[in-house]
Design an enzyme around this catalytic site. Structure first.
Site, mmCIF file in Angstrom:
data_model
loop_
_atom_site.group_PDB
_atom_site.id
_atom_site.type_symbol
_atom_site.label_atom_id
_atom_site.label_comp_id
_atom_site.label_asym_id
_atom_site.label_seq_id
_atom_site.Cartn_x
_atom_site.Cartn_y
_atom_site.Cartn_z
ATOM 1 N N GLU A 109 -4.871 1.758 -2.828
ATOM 2 C CA GLU A 109 -4.337 3.077 -3.177
ATOM 3 C C GLU A 109 -4.517 3.372 -4.661
ATOM 4 O O GLU A 109 -4.535 2.466 -5.495
ATOM 5 C CB GLU A 109 -2.835 3.140 -2.853
ATOM 6 C CG GLU A 109 -2.575 3.210 -1.368
ATOM 7 C CD GLU A 109 -1.094 3.305 -1.006
ATOM 8 O OE1 GLU A 109 -0.788 4.075 -0.090
ATOM 9 O OE2 GLU A 109 -0.262 2.616 -1.616
ATOM 10 N N CYS A 122 -3.677 6.460 -11.987
ATOM 11 C CA CYS A 122 -3.124 5.123 -11.874
ATOM 12 C C CYS A 122 -3.992 4.389 -10.860
ATOM 13 O O CYS A 122 -4.056 4.790 -9.694
ATOM 14 C CB CYS A 122 -1.680 5.229 -11.411
ATOM 15 S SG CYS A 122 -0.899 3.637 -11.112
ATOM 16 N N CYS A 129 -1.202 -8.310 -4.607
ATOM 17 C CA CYS A 129 -0.953 -8.915 -5.922
ATOM 18 C C CYS A 129 -0.344 -10.289 -5.715
ATOM 19 O O CYS A 129 0.435 -10.496 -4.784
ATOM 20 C CB CYS A 129 0.015 -8.034 -6.724
ATOM 21 S SG CYS A 129 0.284 -8.606 -8.425
ATOM 22 N N CYS A 136 8.942 -5.430 -6.594
ATOM 23 C CA CYS A 136 7.715 -4.650 -6.441
ATOM 24 C C CYS A 136 7.150 -4.826 -5.039
ATOM 25 O O CYS A 136 6.953 -5.948 -4.581
ATOM 26 C CB CYS A 136 6.697 -5.104 -7.484
ATOM 27 S SG CYS A 136 5.091 -4.311 -7.308
ATOM 28 N N SER A 218 -1.679 -2.690 -18.010
ATOM 29 C CA SER A 218 -0.320 -3.199 -17.818
ATOM 30 C C SER A 218 -0.388 -4.604 -17.225
ATOM 31 O O SER A 218 -1.077 -4.839 -16.244
ATOM 32 C CB SER A 218 0.437 -2.264 -16.874
ATOM 33 O OG SER A 218 1.757 -2.711 -16.684
ATOM 34 N N CYS A 360 5.785 3.687 -9.391
ATOM 35 C CA CYS A 360 5.639 2.298 -9.850
ATOM 36 C C CYS A 360 6.257 1.331 -8.848
ATOM 37 O O CYS A 360 7.421 1.478 -8.473
ATOM 38 C CB CYS A 360 6.348 2.086 -11.176
ATOM 39 S SG CYS A 360 5.953 3.300 -12.410
HETATM 40 N N1 SAH Z 1 0.700 -6.030 -12.449
HETATM 41 C C1 SAH Z 1 0.852 -5.096 -13.533
HETATM 42 C C2 SAH Z 1 0.725 -3.644 -13.092
HETATM 43 C C3 SAH Z 1 1.749 -3.280 -12.058
HETATM 44 S S1 SAH Z 1 2.688 -1.915 -11.922
HETATM 45 C C4 SAH Z 1 2.190 -5.312 -14.195
HETATM 46 O O1 SAH Z 1 3.052 -5.924 -13.604
HETATM 47 O O2 SAH Z 1 2.363 -4.868 -15.335
HETATM 48 C C5 SAH Z 1 3.200 -1.159 -13.343
HETATM 49 C C6 SAH Z 1 4.682 -1.297 -13.675
HETATM 50 O O3 SAH Z 1 5.575 -0.927 -12.610
HETATM 51 C C7 SAH Z 1 5.018 -2.729 -14.053
HETATM 52 O O4 SAH Z 1 5.758 -2.720 -15.246
HETATM 53 C C8 SAH Z 1 5.907 -3.146 -12.898
HETATM 54 O O5 SAH Z 1 6.749 -4.201 -13.240
HETATM 55 C C9 SAH Z 1 6.634 -1.868 -12.588
HETATM 56 N N2 SAH Z 1 7.316 -1.876 -11.296
HETATM 57 C C10 SAH Z 1 7.060 -2.645 -10.225
HETATM 58 N N3 SAH Z 1 7.916 -2.376 -9.225
HETATM 59 C C11 SAH Z 1 8.735 -1.410 -9.676
HETATM 60 C C12 SAH Z 1 9.828 -0.703 -9.085
HETATM 61 N N4 SAH Z 1 10.223 -0.955 -7.857
HETATM 62 N N5 SAH Z 1 10.439 0.238 -9.840
HETATM 63 C C13 SAH Z 1 10.022 0.494 -11.101
HETATM 64 N N6 SAH Z 1 9.007 -0.141 -11.703
HETATM 65 C C14 SAH Z 1 8.369 -1.084 -11.007
#
Ligand code: SAH
Length: 368
Positions: A109, A122, A129, A136, A218, A360
């Protein structure tokens, strides 16, 4: 499904690779590939200009080439890497999540977000992952496989084509910003991701010509890869998913912290800051009664002050099977106030796409 805290750094071996694509190749490799097909090397630049400059993957439109060359080059270098499964929108069409099927049936996605002054895409760097952050949705399903450079670039190109065709409300537009915040840990798929950054930031006709400063990487904090990224000398913005200022809590929220702890990961971030001169973004998802305490805001403030850092608070988005929720408005305001008191700049992320499971941490790429 991975067990709690279990980390997967390398993807399981693949039976077959995605077909080779123009976007996988450097400009020099493109000239070689074109020559191997018996074409003049300058056709590589023409092809790049059609693909990156005019967003055209339709050989019919390449009127500067003989018809026979067009067909040959398109077949050899622009294979279809993904097919659309569906697009869902919200915010009156300004946010759009696309689900794609890759050559081997893998689902992935990407989310396009249009704002008055910019369009951010994005993108996903892996299918699934391996970092297993418990809040997440992507992490809960585990890692399926790494995406190729072409598969990452095509997500952006698909968005760019939709914008150019005027399919996104607001008139024709361009992609201005890229965030590697979709599915996957970008620095765990280092080579393909850096290749994608080069294709996206190389000026035309070699690439899409997006400013490196408008690209955000990120990461959960894969320390050796953070140092390596600094050495690439591409000034992309680094965002570090910290989510807790203390090791006890971060060990559970971001399990890779058991490998590289808060001190090590912040040192790597400050190294990146020093080398690139770029302000580092610290991501912090506020989770009610888990990481939103005043003392944690203070500790975070102390650890960040005197650095060129900025905190991006993310109200927690709901994910299936998680009992956690976002912090209350009062806690969030107090957190902002305490960080500000330490002189640390802080913003609260406007999380788009919650109604379409596109915010996110919500990307899970399921067909139903
Ligand atoms: N693997 C990378 C990119 C992932 S997503 C990373 O972890 O940085 C981007 C952001 O969304 C990350 O900071 C992640 O921790 C955050 N994220 C993941 N699940 C989330 C949620 N349920 N609510 C808010 N942010 C979340």
């Amino acid at each position: 499904m991975p067990k709690p805290g279990e980390l997967t750094f390398t993807a399981p071996p693949r039976r077959s690779k995605p077909p080779r694509h123009l976007a996988d190749l450097t400009p020099a490799e493109r000239r070689e590939a074109v020559a191997e097909l018996g074409e003049k090397p300058f056709r590589a630049a023409q092809l790049s200009k059609h693909y990156f400059g005019h967003l055209s993957d339709d050989p019919e439109q390449w009127t500067d080439m003989p018809a026979a060359s067009r067909a040959k080059l398109a077949e050899a270098l622009l294979p279809a890497l993904m097919t659309s499964v569906r697009d869902i929108s919200c915010d009156d069409g300004a946010t759009r999540k696309s689900l794609w099927k890759l050559f081997d049936g893998t689902l992935v996605e990407a989310v396009l977000m249009r704002y008055p002054d910019r369009v951010t895409m994005c993108v996903s760097s892996q299918a699934g992952c391996g970092m297993n952050c418990p809040f997440c949705a992507t992490g809960q399903a585990g890692l399926t496989r790494n995406l190729s450079t072409g598969e990452i670039v095509e997500q952006v190109l698909a968005g760019a084509r939709a914008l150019a065709r005027g399919e996104v409300p607001g008139g024709p537009g361009r992609v201005s910003n890229i965030v590697f915040m979709g599915m996957g840990e970008p620095l765990a798929n280092y080579k393909a991701v850096v290749g994608a950054v080069r294709r996206l930031t190389d000026p035309g006709p070699d690439g899409l010509g997006i400013s490196a400063r408008s690209v955000t990487m990120s990461t959960v904090g894969l320390v050796p890869a953070m140092y390596k990224l600094a050495d690439e000398r591409i000034p992309v913005t680094l965002a570090l998913s910290l989510h807790a200022p203390d090791d006890d809590l971060r060990n559970t929220l971001v399990p890779v912290n058991t490998r590289w702890d808060v001190r090590e990961v912040l040192d790597a971030a400050w190294h990146y800051e020093g080398v690139t001169g770029r302000r580092v973004s610290i991501e912090y998802a506020l989770i009610k009664d888990i990481n939103d305490h005043g003392w944690r805001a203070d500790l975070l403030g102390r650890r960040l002050k005197n650095h060129n850092a900025h905190v991006n608070l993310i109200p927690l988005n709901p994910t299936p099977g998680s009992k956690w929720t976002a912090s209350t408005a009062e806690r969030q305001e107090e957190f902002v106030r305490l960080l500000t008191k330490h002189g640390v700049p802080v913003t609260v992320r406007d999380t788009r796409g919650r109604d379409i499971d596109g915010a996110c941490g919500q990307l899970a790429a399921a067909e139903v």
